[in-house]
Design an enzyme around this catalytic site. Structure first.
Site, PDB file in Angstrom:
ATOM      1  N   HIS A  97      64.588  31.465  14.642  1.00  8.11           N
ATOM      2  CA  HIS A  97      65.092  32.841  14.762  1.00  8.11           C
ATOM      3  C   HIS A  97      64.097  33.776  14.088  1.00  8.11           C
ATOM      4  O   HIS A  97      63.652  33.479  12.960  1.00  8.11           O
ATOM      5  CB  HIS A  97      66.481  32.961  14.125  1.00  8.11           C
ATOM      6  CG  HIS A  97      67.056  34.338  14.266  1.00  8.11           C
ATOM      7  ND1 HIS A  97      67.605  34.792  15.448  1.00  8.11           N
ATOM      8  CD2 HIS A  97      67.130  35.372  13.388  1.00  8.11           C
ATOM      9  CE1 HIS A  97      67.988  36.057  15.279  1.00  8.11           C
ATOM     10  NE2 HIS A  97      67.716  36.422  14.043  1.00  8.11           N
TER      11      HIS A  97
ATOM     12  N   LEU B 137      74.886  28.116  23.094  1.00  7.56           N
ATOM     13  CA  LEU B 137      75.372  26.764  23.386  1.00  7.56           C
ATOM     14  C   LEU B 137      76.818  26.622  22.919  1.00  7.56           C
ATOM     15  O   LEU B 137      77.210  27.157  21.890  1.00  7.56           O
ATOM     16  CB  LEU B 137      74.471  25.740  22.681  1.00  7.56           C
ATOM     17  CG  LEU B 137      73.030  25.723  23.216  1.00  7.56           C
ATOM     18  CD1 LEU B 137      72.138  24.873  22.321  1.00  7.56           C
ATOM     19  CD2 LEU B 137      73.006  25.208  24.653  1.00  7.56           C
TER      20      LEU B 137
ATOM     21  N   ASN C 168      66.778  25.539  15.861  1.00  5.98           N
ATOM     22  CA  ASN C 168      66.557  26.840  16.477  1.00  5.98           C
ATOM     23  C   ASN C 168      65.597  27.647  15.617  1.00  5.98           C
ATOM     24  O   ASN C 168      65.625  27.544  14.384  1.00  5.98           O
ATOM     25  CB  ASN C 168      67.882  27.608  16.620  1.00  5.98           C
ATOM     26  CG  ASN C 168      67.705  28.964  17.293  1.00  5.98           C
ATOM     27  OD1 ASN C 168      67.069  29.068  18.333  1.00  5.98           O
ATOM     28  ND2 ASN C 168      68.238  30.010  16.677  1.00  5.98           N
TER      29      ASN C 168
END
Ligand code: GRF
Length: 208
Positions: free
Chosen positions: A110, A94, A108
Protein backbone atom coordinates in the site's frame (compact mmCIF):
# COMPACT_ATOMS: atom_id res chain seq x y z
CA UNK A 1 11.02 -23.41 -3.90
CA UNK A 2 8.42 -20.81 -2.90
CA UNK A 3 5.59 -20.72 -5.43
CA UNK A 4 4.14 -17.21 -5.75
CA UNK A 5 0.94 -16.04 -7.41
CA UNK A 6 0.84 -12.29 -8.19
CA UNK A 7 -2.45 -10.41 -8.54
CA UNK A 8 -2.30 -7.26 -10.67
CA UNK A 9 -4.57 -4.56 -12.12
CA UNK A 10 -2.30 -1.95 -13.66
CA UNK A 11 1.17 -1.15 -14.95
CA UNK A 12 2.86 -3.95 -13.02
CA UNK A 13 5.90 -2.02 -11.78
CA UNK A 14 5.72 -3.86 -8.45
CA UNK A 15 5.48 -7.16 -10.37
CA UNK A 16 8.55 -6.09 -12.34
CA UNK A 17 10.41 -5.33 -9.10
CA UNK A 18 9.66 -8.87 -7.90
CA UNK A 19 10.73 -10.42 -11.23
CA UNK A 20 14.00 -8.45 -11.16
CA UNK A 21 14.66 -9.34 -7.51
CA UNK A 22 14.21 -13.06 -8.28
CA UNK A 23 16.53 -12.77 -11.30
CA UNK A 24 19.19 -10.94 -9.26
CA UNK A 25 19.01 -13.49 -6.42
CA UNK A 26 17.76 -10.95 -3.87
CA UNK A 27 14.71 -13.20 -3.52
CA UNK A 28 16.05 -16.77 -3.20
CA UNK A 29 14.38 -20.07 -4.12
CA UNK A 30 11.24 -18.45 -5.46
CA UNK A 31 9.22 -18.78 -8.65
CA UNK A 32 6.27 -16.67 -9.83
CA UNK A 33 4.00 -19.47 -11.06
CA UNK A 34 1.07 -17.31 -12.17
CA UNK A 35 0.08 -13.69 -12.71
CA UNK A 36 -3.64 -12.96 -12.59
CA UNK A 37 -5.24 -9.67 -13.54
CA UNK A 38 -8.82 -8.43 -13.28
CA UNK A 39 -8.19 -6.21 -16.34
CA UNK A 40 -7.47 -7.56 -19.81
CA UNK A 41 -5.41 -4.51 -20.76
CA UNK A 42 -3.19 -4.39 -17.68
CA UNK A 43 0.38 -3.86 -18.85
CA UNK A 44 1.40 -6.13 -15.97
CA UNK A 45 0.17 -9.04 -18.14
CA UNK A 46 2.62 -7.96 -20.86
CA UNK A 47 5.44 -7.93 -18.31
CA UNK A 48 4.53 -11.49 -17.29
CA UNK A 49 4.41 -12.67 -20.91
CA UNK A 50 7.74 -10.97 -21.68
CA UNK A 51 9.22 -13.03 -18.86
CA UNK A 52 7.63 -16.34 -19.84
CA UNK A 53 5.38 -16.35 -16.78
CA UNK A 54 1.93 -17.98 -17.09
CA UNK A 55 -0.72 -15.27 -16.91
CA UNK A 56 -4.48 -15.02 -17.08
CA UNK A 57 -7.31 -12.56 -16.71
CA UNK A 58 -10.14 -13.33 -14.29
CA UNK A 59 -12.69 -10.51 -14.34
CA UNK A 60 -15.45 -10.07 -11.74
CA UNK A 61 -17.82 -8.92 -14.52
CA UNK A 62 -17.58 -12.35 -16.18
CA UNK A 63 -19.26 -14.01 -13.20
CA UNK A 64 -22.85 -13.95 -11.95
CA UNK A 65 -21.78 -13.18 -8.39
CA UNK A 66 -18.83 -12.07 -6.29
CA UNK A 67 -18.78 -15.55 -4.77
CA UNK A 68 -18.45 -17.16 -8.21
CA UNK A 69 -15.59 -14.79 -9.05
CA UNK A 70 -13.89 -15.56 -5.73
CA UNK A 71 -14.27 -19.31 -6.31
CA UNK A 72 -12.70 -19.00 -9.77
CA UNK A 73 -9.77 -17.00 -8.37
CA UNK A 74 -9.22 -19.49 -5.54
CA UNK A 75 -9.39 -22.39 -8.01
CA UNK A 76 -6.82 -20.79 -10.33
CA UNK A 77 -4.41 -20.14 -7.45
CA UNK A 78 -4.84 -23.62 -5.96
CA UNK A 79 -4.34 -25.17 -9.42
CA UNK A 80 -1.04 -23.26 -9.62
CA UNK A 81 -0.20 -24.63 -6.16
CA UNK A 82 0.80 -21.22 -4.83
CA UNK A 83 2.37 -20.92 -1.37
CA UNK A 84 2.12 -17.11 -1.25
CA UNK A 85 -0.18 -14.62 -2.98
CA UNK A 86 1.08 -11.07 -3.61
CA UNK A 87 -1.34 -8.25 -4.41
CA UNK A 88 0.84 -5.93 -6.51
CA UNK A 89 -1.35 -2.99 -7.40
CA UNK A 90 -4.45 -5.24 -7.37
CA UNK A 91 -7.61 -3.19 -7.05
CA UNK A 92 -10.27 -5.83 -6.39
CA UNK A 93 -11.33 -6.03 -2.73
CA UNK A 94 -10.94 -9.70 -1.80
CA UNK A 95 -13.78 -11.36 0.07
CA UNK A 96 -13.59 -12.81 3.57
CA UNK A 97 -13.85 -16.35 2.17
CA UNK A 98 -10.86 -15.71 -0.09
CA UNK A 99 -8.75 -14.34 2.78
CA UNK A 100 -9.79 -17.24 5.05
CA UNK A 101 -8.60 -19.70 2.38
CA UNK A 102 -5.07 -18.29 2.58
CA UNK A 103 -4.51 -17.05 6.18
CA UNK A 104 -1.33 -14.94 6.45
CA UNK A 105 -0.41 -16.07 2.95
CA UNK A 106 -1.52 -12.93 1.12
CA UNK A 107 0.71 -9.85 1.01
CA UNK A 108 -0.36 -6.40 -0.15
CA UNK A 109 1.67 -3.28 -0.92
CA UNK A 110 0.00 0.00 0.00
CA UNK A 111 1.47 3.39 -0.98
CA UNK A 112 1.28 5.08 2.44
CA UNK A 113 2.44 4.54 6.02
CA UNK A 114 -0.56 2.60 7.34
CA UNK A 115 -2.73 3.55 9.31
CA UNK A 116 -2.52 6.87 7.47
CA UNK A 117 -4.32 7.33 4.14
CA UNK A 118 -5.62 3.78 3.81
CA UNK A 119 -8.88 1.86 3.85
CA UNK A 120 -11.85 2.09 1.50
CA UNK A 121 -11.34 4.51 -1.37
CA UNK A 122 -7.60 5.02 -0.75
CA UNK A 123 -5.76 3.59 -3.75
CA UNK A 124 -3.41 4.81 -6.49
CA UNK A 125 -3.11 8.58 -6.85
CA UNK A 126 -5.91 9.20 -4.34
CA UNK A 127 -3.53 8.17 -1.56
CA UNK A 128 -0.96 10.80 -2.56
CA UNK A 129 -3.59 13.47 -3.14
CA UNK A 130 -4.79 12.93 0.44
CA UNK A 131 -1.23 13.08 1.81
CA UNK A 132 -0.55 16.38 0.01
CA UNK A 133 -3.94 17.75 1.06
CA UNK A 134 -3.17 16.96 4.70
CA UNK A 135 0.29 18.49 4.38
CA UNK A 136 2.28 15.59 5.83
CA UNK A 137 6.07 15.96 5.60
CA UNK A 138 6.74 12.24 5.43
CA UNK A 139 4.82 9.48 3.69
CA UNK A 140 5.95 6.11 2.30
CA UNK A 141 4.76 2.55 1.70
CA UNK A 142 3.65 -0.44 3.74
CA UNK A 143 3.70 -4.14 2.93
CA UNK A 144 1.34 -6.14 5.10
CA UNK A 145 -0.49 -9.44 5.31
CA UNK A 146 -4.10 -9.22 4.20
CA UNK A 147 -6.85 -9.94 6.70
CA UNK A 148 -10.63 -9.50 6.41
CA UNK A 149 -10.38 -5.71 6.55
CA UNK A 150 -9.04 -3.20 4.00
CA UNK A 151 -5.34 -2.42 4.63
CA UNK A 152 -5.76 -3.63 8.25
CA UNK A 153 -3.61 -6.79 8.31
CA UNK A 154 -0.33 -7.33 10.20
CA UNK A 155 2.37 -4.92 9.01
CA UNK A 156 5.54 -6.56 7.69
CA UNK A 157 7.69 -3.60 6.55
CA UNK A 158 7.33 0.14 6.07
CA UNK A 159 9.64 2.63 4.39
CA UNK A 160 9.41 6.42 4.72
CA UNK A 161 9.75 8.92 1.89
CA UNK A 162 10.02 12.72 2.33
CA UNK A 163 7.30 14.89 0.83
CA UNK A 164 8.90 17.78 -1.11
CA UNK A 165 7.41 21.29 -1.23
CA UNK A 166 6.82 21.17 -4.99
CA UNK A 167 5.44 17.62 -5.07
CA UNK A 168 2.39 16.81 -7.14
CA UNK A 169 0.45 13.57 -6.60
CA UNK A 170 2.26 12.18 -9.64
CA UNK A 171 5.79 13.08 -8.54
CA UNK A 172 5.09 11.82 -5.02
CA UNK A 173 3.63 8.54 -6.32
CA UNK A 174 6.67 7.98 -8.52
CA UNK A 175 9.10 8.56 -5.65
CA UNK A 176 7.13 6.37 -3.22
CA UNK A 177 7.12 3.56 -5.79
CA UNK A 178 10.83 3.89 -6.63
CA UNK A 179 12.17 4.48 -3.12
CA UNK A 180 9.74 2.44 -1.04
CA UNK A 181 7.35 0.01 -2.78
CA UNK A 182 9.89 -1.56 -5.10
CA UNK A 183 12.27 -2.01 -2.13
CA UNK A 184 10.11 -3.38 0.70
CA UNK A 185 7.89 -5.72 -1.34
CA UNK A 186 10.78 -7.82 -2.72
CA UNK A 187 12.44 -7.71 0.72
CA UNK A 188 9.29 -9.06 2.38
CA UNK A 189 9.00 -11.89 -0.17
CA UNK A 190 12.70 -12.74 0.23
CA UNK A 191 12.39 -13.08 4.01
CA UNK A 192 9.13 -15.04 3.68
CA UNK A 193 10.89 -17.41 1.23
CA UNK A 194 13.58 -17.98 3.87
CA UNK A 195 11.02 -18.69 6.58
CA UNK A 196 12.10 -15.60 8.51
CA UNK A 197 8.65 -14.02 8.96
CA UNK A 198 6.15 -15.09 11.58
CA UNK A 199 2.91 -13.58 12.86
CA UNK A 200 1.93 -13.68 16.52
CA UNK A 201 -1.18 -11.97 17.91
CA UNK A 202 -1.48 -9.80 14.82
CA UNK A 203 2.13 -8.61 14.96
CA UNK A 204 4.90 -9.58 12.53
CA UNK A 205 8.30 -10.73 13.78
CA UNK A 206 11.22 -10.92 11.36
CA UNK A 207 14.41 -12.85 12.03
CA UNK A 208 17.06 -11.02 9.95
C1 GRF B 1 0.41 2.20 -7.66
O1 GRF B 1 -0.42 3.28 -7.25
C2 GRF B 1 1.10 1.64 -6.48
O2 GRF B 1 1.41 2.68 -5.57
C3 GRF B 1 0.11 0.70 -5.89
O3 GRF B 1 -0.62 0.18 -7.01
C4 GRF B 1 -0.49 1.08 -8.13
C5 GRF B 1 0.01 0.41 -9.38
O4 GRF B 1 1.17 -0.27 -9.11
N1 GRF B 1 0.76 -0.34 -5.16
P1 GRF B 1 1.85 -1.23 -10.25
O5 GRF B 1 2.71 -0.33 -11.11
O6 GRF B 1 0.73 -1.86 -11.06
O7 GRF B 1 2.66 -2.23 -9.48
Amino acid sequence: MLRVGVLVSGGGTNLQAIIDAIDSGLIPDTQIVTVISNRQKAYALERAKNHGIESQCIRPMDFESREAFTDALIEALQKAKVDLIVMAGYLVVLSESFVKTFPNRIMNIHPSLIPSFCGDGFYGLKVHEAALERGVKVTGATVHFVDEGTDTGPIIFQKAVDVLPDDTPETLQKRVMEEAEWVILPKAIALYAQGKIRVENGKVYVTQ
